[in-house]
Design an enzyme around this catalytic site. Structure first.
Site, PDB file in Angstrom:
ATOM      1  N   GLY A   1      -3.101  -2.551 -19.227  1.00  0.00           N
ATOM      2  CA  GLY A   1      -2.669  -3.470 -20.427  1.00  0.00           C
ATOM      3  C   GLY A   1      -2.640  -4.691 -20.262  1.00  0.00           C
ATOM      4  O   GLY A   1      -2.197  -5.711 -20.683  1.00  0.00           O
TER       5      GLY A   1
ATOM      6  N   GLN B   1      -0.428   1.343 -25.196  1.00  0.00           N
ATOM      7  CA  GLN B   1       1.356   1.415 -25.054  1.00  0.00           C
ATOM      8  C   GLN B   1       1.899   0.550 -26.278  1.00  0.00           C
ATOM      9  O   GLN B   1       1.206   0.196 -27.225  1.00  0.00           O
ATOM     10  CB  GLN B   1       1.751   0.683 -23.904  1.00  0.00           C
ATOM     11  CG  GLN B   1       1.458  -0.849 -23.733  1.00  0.00           C
ATOM     12  CD  GLN B   1       1.819  -1.337 -22.160  1.00  0.00           C
ATOM     13  OE1 GLN B   1       0.670  -1.729 -21.816  1.00  0.00           O
ATOM     14  NE2 GLN B   1       2.869  -1.521 -21.770  1.00  0.00           N
TER      15      GLN B   1
ATOM     16  N   HIS C   1       5.081  -1.051 -17.952  1.00  0.00           N
ATOM     17  CA  HIS C   1       4.577   0.163 -17.739  1.00  0.00           C
ATOM     18  C   HIS C   1       5.302   1.345 -17.850  1.00  0.00           C
ATOM     19  O   HIS C   1       4.941   2.320 -17.876  1.00  0.00           O
ATOM     20  CB  HIS C   1       3.453   0.137 -16.450  1.00  0.00           C
ATOM     21  CG  HIS C   1       3.980  -0.202 -15.219  1.00  0.00           C
ATOM     22  ND1 HIS C   1       5.319   0.025 -14.885  1.00  0.00           N
ATOM     23  CD2 HIS C   1       3.553  -1.227 -14.365  1.00  0.00           C
ATOM     24  CE1 HIS C   1       5.775  -0.771 -13.576  1.00  0.00           C
ATOM     25  NE2 HIS C   1       4.741  -1.723 -13.307  1.00  0.00           N
TER      26      HIS C   1
ATOM     27  N   ASN D   1      -2.177   1.045 -10.876  1.00  0.00           N
ATOM     28  CA  ASN D   1      -2.485  -0.200 -11.292  1.00  0.00           C
ATOM     29  C   ASN D   1      -4.153  -0.171 -11.395  1.00  0.00           C
ATOM     30  O   ASN D   1      -4.454  -0.035 -10.301  1.00  0.00           O
ATOM     31  CB  ASN D   1      -1.958  -1.288 -10.946  1.00  0.00           C
ATOM     32  CG  ASN D   1      -0.410  -1.337 -11.039  1.00  0.00           C
ATOM     33  OD1 ASN D   1       0.144  -0.562 -12.023  1.00  0.00           O
ATOM     34  ND2 ASN D   1       0.346  -2.116 -10.189  1.00  0.00           N
ATOM     35  N   ILE D   2      -4.897  -0.581 -12.317  1.00  0.00           N
ATOM     36  CA  ILE D   2      -6.381  -0.571 -12.335  1.00  0.00           C
ATOM     37  C   ILE D   2      -6.847  -1.740 -11.412  1.00  0.00           C
ATOM     38  O   ILE D   2      -7.918  -1.583 -10.863  1.00  0.00           O
ATOM     39  CB  ILE D   2      -6.995  -0.744 -13.641  1.00  0.00           C
ATOM     40  CG1 ILE D   2      -8.195  -0.278 -13.691  1.00  0.00           C
ATOM     41  CG2 ILE D   2      -6.686  -2.296 -14.214  1.00  0.00           C
ATOM     42  CD1 ILE D   2      -9.031   0.008 -15.042  1.00  0.00           C
TER      43      ILE D   2
ATOM     44  N   LYS E   1      -4.459  -9.363  -7.166  1.00  0.00           N
ATOM     45  CA  LYS E   1      -3.781 -10.366  -8.174  1.00  0.00           C
ATOM     46  C   LYS E   1      -4.340 -11.754  -8.262  1.00  0.00           C
ATOM     47  O   LYS E   1      -4.115 -12.380  -9.163  1.00  0.00           O
ATOM     48  CB  LYS E   1      -2.311 -10.376  -7.753  1.00  0.00           C
ATOM     49  CG  LYS E   1      -1.732  -8.817  -7.466  1.00  0.00           C
ATOM     50  CD  LYS E   1      -1.453  -8.287  -8.793  1.00  0.00           C
ATOM     51  CE  LYS E   1      -0.888  -6.803  -8.549  1.00  0.00           C
ATOM     52  NZ  LYS E   1      -0.950  -6.131  -9.990  1.00  0.00           N
TER      53      LYS E   1
END
Length: 508
Positions: A115, A190, A223, A251-252, A396
């Site tokens: 997302g 979502q 999520h 998490n992708i 990240k």
């Protein structure tokens, strides 16, 4: 005192504070419902049914938000989980894999949380479409991993992407490139919830359209929304009908979150009466992870404790590596049948995360969110498994990207593993300054990615560039002062060095 205040004071005196608060809550809920009905009236076609389901979920969350009083945990009731509820991975690994691995794999679905946008790394569009290694994106690597499993074991593990309204369109366009891969790919969205005006506690958007300034009025609610939106999409029932039993959610952008056959084997080969419905992969906390959620025992059940739930007086205790030794990697294995049961019983009780934001025009808003791991307390026979750190490799920032692009890792069938040439298993600490924040700018600063096999710590700050075939070893700190520039020449070897000031070597 105004006439209104006098009236309220008398009302509270006559009926009591509790009843006053209850009537205020009901009034707010009624106002919210009226506004949502107005919003629903602006929807057309297929959007009507989607918005209706989203708004039902939002109203439940808003109702719970109004009911919450005080902290969601009492600190004195927190206990360390019993040892048998946090199993070491080595114990899970001891159990021999069955001869028919494909039977276990055919009960599994891989779900990636897709997302998020790449904005924090200066990229437009879904984060999953950022190139991370050898021109492969996060999504490419995920498809390669699952295809490799399906080919190797003649299995049928599908991939499910939970998109948001921010990522759905771009993701669906790119999925065409995987048509001939041996992976079935499904998507679902979502929910889309309205942001709440902090003052009035009413929805910010005036219609359901996502155009212009109106788009700012909406958000994907974290999520934790996976359970309701997965169920509402019809995909959950479809996968159950196909004989699937567990989902592996991650998490992708966590490149360490690959399908682990030992954990899967542990799940599918348990006696029915003690069937574990939820596994959370945890790993040992380091000083870099002090803010990560941890597992506790609370009222006799395993529970995820996030830093946002910790009373201020106990934050330092929460961050202590000696008291809370593990943290949640957000790699989760969850029973599909249990999700269906809990959804139908309306028994998913997830703590609400209130996320305050300020919109571009200066309006203060609230986002009500939930986290997927918080549901652990709702499932039967839940378990934590303390996995190796290698299963937590999130990207990240560009500092993380530098690590995974380097020779510290080798890429095989979509999976990254630490190079055997590195003599110690710990990952180096890399901290790149603001000149490296955006991926495009970061890439222009490296003619090639440095050799980092013997690196412990790298800090780079200011206007710094790296030539080809540079190697960094031990602790290396490079700081270009404001207005200065440092060019690290091609072929340089920096070992336990501090480089500062102005260094520019030009070819003649």
């Amino acid at each position: 005192m105004t006439q209104y205040a006098e009236g309220v004071g008398k009302w509270v005196q006559d009926k009591g504070m509790a009843q006053f608060e209850e009537e205020m809550r009901q009034q707010l809920e009624c106002s919210m419902h009226t506004e949502l009905e107005k919003l629903l009236n602006t929807a057309t076609g297929a959007d009507v049914e989607v918005c209706k389901k989203d708004f039902e979920g939002f109203e439940k969350l808003f109702h719970r938000f109004l009911q919450v009083k005080g902290p969601s945990v009492e600190w004195t009731k927190i206990n360390r989980p019993p040892e048998d509820l946090i199993q070491p991975y080595e114990r899970i690994q001891e159990r021999a894999l069955p001869t028919s691995v494909s039977e276990s794999l055919n009960k599994l679905v891989v779900v990636k949380l897709n997302g998020g946008l790449g904005t924090s790394m200066g990229c437009k569009g879904p984060k999953s479409l950022i190139s991370v290694r050898s021109e492969n994106t996060f999504l490419d690597l995920t498809v390669q991993q699952i295809e490799h499993l399906n080919n190797m074991y003649n299995a049928d593990v599908p991939l499910v992407l939970m998109n948001s309204f921010n990522t759905d369109e771009d993701t669906k366009k790119i999925l065409q490139k995987y048509t001939h891969h041996r992976v079935k790919i499904h998507t679902f969205n979502q929910s889309r919830y309205p942001r709440i005006n902090k003052e009035s506690l009413l929805p910010v958007p005036k219609d359901v359209a996502m155009v212009g300034e109106g788009a700012e009025g909406w958000y994907p609610p974290g999520h934790g929304d996976i359970y309701a939106s997965f169920y509402n999409s019809g995909l959950l029932d479809q996968l159950l009908a196909e004989g699937k039993e567990y989902i592996f959610v991650s998490n992708i952008d966590n490149l360490g979150a690959t399908v682990d056959l030992h954990i899967l084997n542990h799940l599918v080969n348990q006696p029915n009466e003690k069937r574990c419905e939820f596994v959370m992969e945890v790993t040992d906390k380091t000083r870099a992870d002090v803010k990560g959620g941890t597992l506790i025992q609370y009222n006799g059940k395993l529970r995820l404790l996030e830093i946002a739930q910790v009373p201020k007086a106990h934050v330092d205790e929460f961050k202590s590596v000696s008291k809370f030794k593990i943290f949640n990697t957000n790699n989760l294995w969850i029973s599909l049948a249990a999700i269906k049961r809990l959804q139908e019983q309306n028994a998913m009780d997830l703590e609400i995360i209130v996320n305050p934001k300020t919109l571009n025009g200066g309006l203060n808003v609230l986002q009500l969110e939930t986290a997927v791991g918080a549901a652990i307390k709702c499932f039967d026979h839940a378990l934590g498994i303390n996995v190796p750190r290698s299963r937590f490799l999130p990207v990240k920032t560009t500092s993380d990207l530098l690590l995974v692009m380097s020779n510290l890792y080798r890429l095989e069938a979509g999976s990254l593993t630490m190079s055997e040439k590195r003599e110690f298993p710990t990952t180096p600490h890399v901290k790149l300054g603001s000149s490296f924040t955006k991926v495009q700018e970061y890439l222009t600063r490296f003619e090639s990615i440095p050799d980092m096999l013997e690196l412990d710590h790298l800090t780079v700050s200011g206007d710094v560039t790296f030539g080809k075939n540079v190697s960094v070893k031990g602790t290396v700190i490079i700081i270009a002062n404001h207005g200065d520039r440092i060019d690290i020449p091609a072929g340089s070897m920096l070992e336990n060095k501090i480089v500062s000031g102005n260094l520019r070597i030009l070819d003649h």
